[in-house]
Design an enzyme around this catalytic site. Structure first.
Site, mmCIF file in Angstrom:
data_model
loop_
_atom_site.group_PDB
_atom_site.id
_atom_site.type_symbol
_atom_site.label_atom_id
_atom_site.label_comp_id
_atom_site.label_asym_id
_atom_site.label_seq_id
_atom_site.Cartn_x
_atom_site.Cartn_y
_atom_site.Cartn_z
ATOM 1 N N TRP A 26 0.837 -1.199 0.000
ATOM 2 C CA TRP A 26 0.000 0.000 0.000
ATOM 3 C C TRP A 26 0.870 1.246 0.000
ATOM 4 C CZ3 TRP A 26 -5.315 0.542 -0.097
ATOM 5 C CH2 TRP A 26 -6.039 -0.642 -0.053
ATOM 6 N N PHE A 58 -0.985 -5.618 7.760
ATOM 7 C CA PHE A 58 -1.582 -6.701 8.551
ATOM 8 C C PHE A 58 -0.805 -8.004 8.364
ATOM 9 C CE2 PHE A 58 -4.637 -10.087 9.400
ATOM 10 C CZ PHE A 58 -5.158 -9.684 10.630
ATOM 11 N N GLU A 59 -0.234 -8.216 7.186
ATOM 12 C CA GLU A 59 0.484 -9.446 6.872
ATOM 13 C C GLU A 59 1.949 -9.435 7.313
ATOM 14 O OE1 GLU A 59 -3.146 -9.060 4.767
ATOM 15 O OE2 GLU A 59 -1.421 -7.731 4.556
ATOM 16 N N ILE A 81 0.116 2.847 7.080
ATOM 17 C CA ILE A 81 -1.299 2.770 7.439
ATOM 18 C C ILE A 81 -1.777 4.206 7.632
ATOM 19 C CG2 ILE A 81 -3.018 1.777 8.988
ATOM 20 C CD1 ILE A 81 -0.727 -0.129 9.987
ATOM 21 N N ILE A 82 -2.741 4.612 6.814
ATOM 22 C CA ILE A 82 -3.249 5.986 6.875
ATOM 23 C C ILE A 82 -4.667 5.967 7.436
ATOM 24 C CG2 ILE A 82 -3.825 8.058 5.553
ATOM 25 C CD1 ILE A 82 -1.550 7.361 3.639
ATOM 26 N N GLY A 85 -11.918 7.140 7.857
ATOM 27 C CA GLY A 85 -13.105 7.473 8.638
ATOM 28 C C GLY A 85 -13.718 6.292 9.365
ATOM 29 N N HIS A 88 -10.969 0.821 10.990
ATOM 30 C CA HIS A 88 -9.994 -0.038 10.318
ATOM 31 C C HIS A 88 -8.558 0.350 10.679
ATOM 32 C CE1 HIS A 88 -7.569 -1.287 6.732
ATOM 33 N NE2 HIS A 88 -8.242 -2.399 6.928
ATOM 34 N N PHE A 113 11.131 -1.812 13.404
ATOM 35 C CA PHE A 113 9.748 -1.361 13.207
ATOM 36 C C PHE A 113 9.709 -0.097 12.360
ATOM 37 C CE2 PHE A 113 5.764 0.665 14.460
ATOM 38 C CZ PHE A 113 4.874 -0.393 14.319
ATOM 39 N N ARG A 127 8.308 11.360 6.074
ATOM 40 C CA ARG A 127 9.079 10.389 6.863
ATOM 41 C C ARG A 127 9.707 9.281 6.021
ATOM 42 N NH1 ARG A 127 4.315 11.418 10.287
ATOM 43 N NH2 ARG A 127 5.081 12.464 12.148
#
Length: 157
Positions: A26, A58-59, A81-82, A85, A88, A113, A127
């Site tokens: 992603w 997630f994986e 991960i953004i 609304g 999730h 990490f 970043r």
């Protein structure tokens, strides 16, 4: 390109360390920047490494566990991960963070990490170690994984 207050990266000899960089797919521009930063550190320190892609953050834990069980000395986990609304964001962020922590503790091997949890895409671009970025979280995650692997090697004799 460490951010304010961040430790300097690099300057260690990681020859003989086998590292796997695992990254989600992603937000490709940000993720590719994170991978490039990790590769810069790994190249500079002499670690052997390979890059593997998984669908998303997630994986990351299950792939990290497989890499470490398969003989890797360390993993660098990179993802984006953004916030949206829906809840999730919280579920995926918690699953990735908790899962990667568990993998490190269960295997006794470091997981760098580099999972960015963001409010918007611009925070990720800032970043990702890209031209104009303020930080390089891929570089920082790889450096942390290498340094921890070296400490563990020394502690275990």
């Amino acid at each position: 390109m460490a951010g304010s207050g961040a430790p300097e990266t690099g300057g260690v000899d990681a020859s003989g360390l086998n590292v796997v960089v695992i990254a989600g797919t992603w937000h490709e521009v940000i993720t590719d920047g994170l991978i490039a930063g990790a590769k810069r550190v790994l190249d500079a320190t002499g670690a052997t490494y390979r890059v593997m892609r998984v669908p998303g953050s997630f994986e990351l834990p299950v792939a990290a566990k497989a890499a470490l069980d398969g003989g890797a000395d360390a993993v660098v986990a990179l993802g984006v991960i953004i916030r949206g609304g829906t809840p999730h964001f919280e579920f995926v962020s918690s699953a990735a963070t908790d899962g990667l922590t568990r993998v490190a503790l269960d295997t006794g091997k470091p997981v760098g990490f580099g999972v960015l949890t963001l409010d918007d895409e611009q925070q990720g671009l800032d970043r990702a170690g890209l031209e104009g970025s303020k930080e390089d979280k891929g570089e920082e995650a790889a450096d942390a994984a290498i340094r921890t692997a070296l400490v563990l090697r020394e502690l275990r004799g």
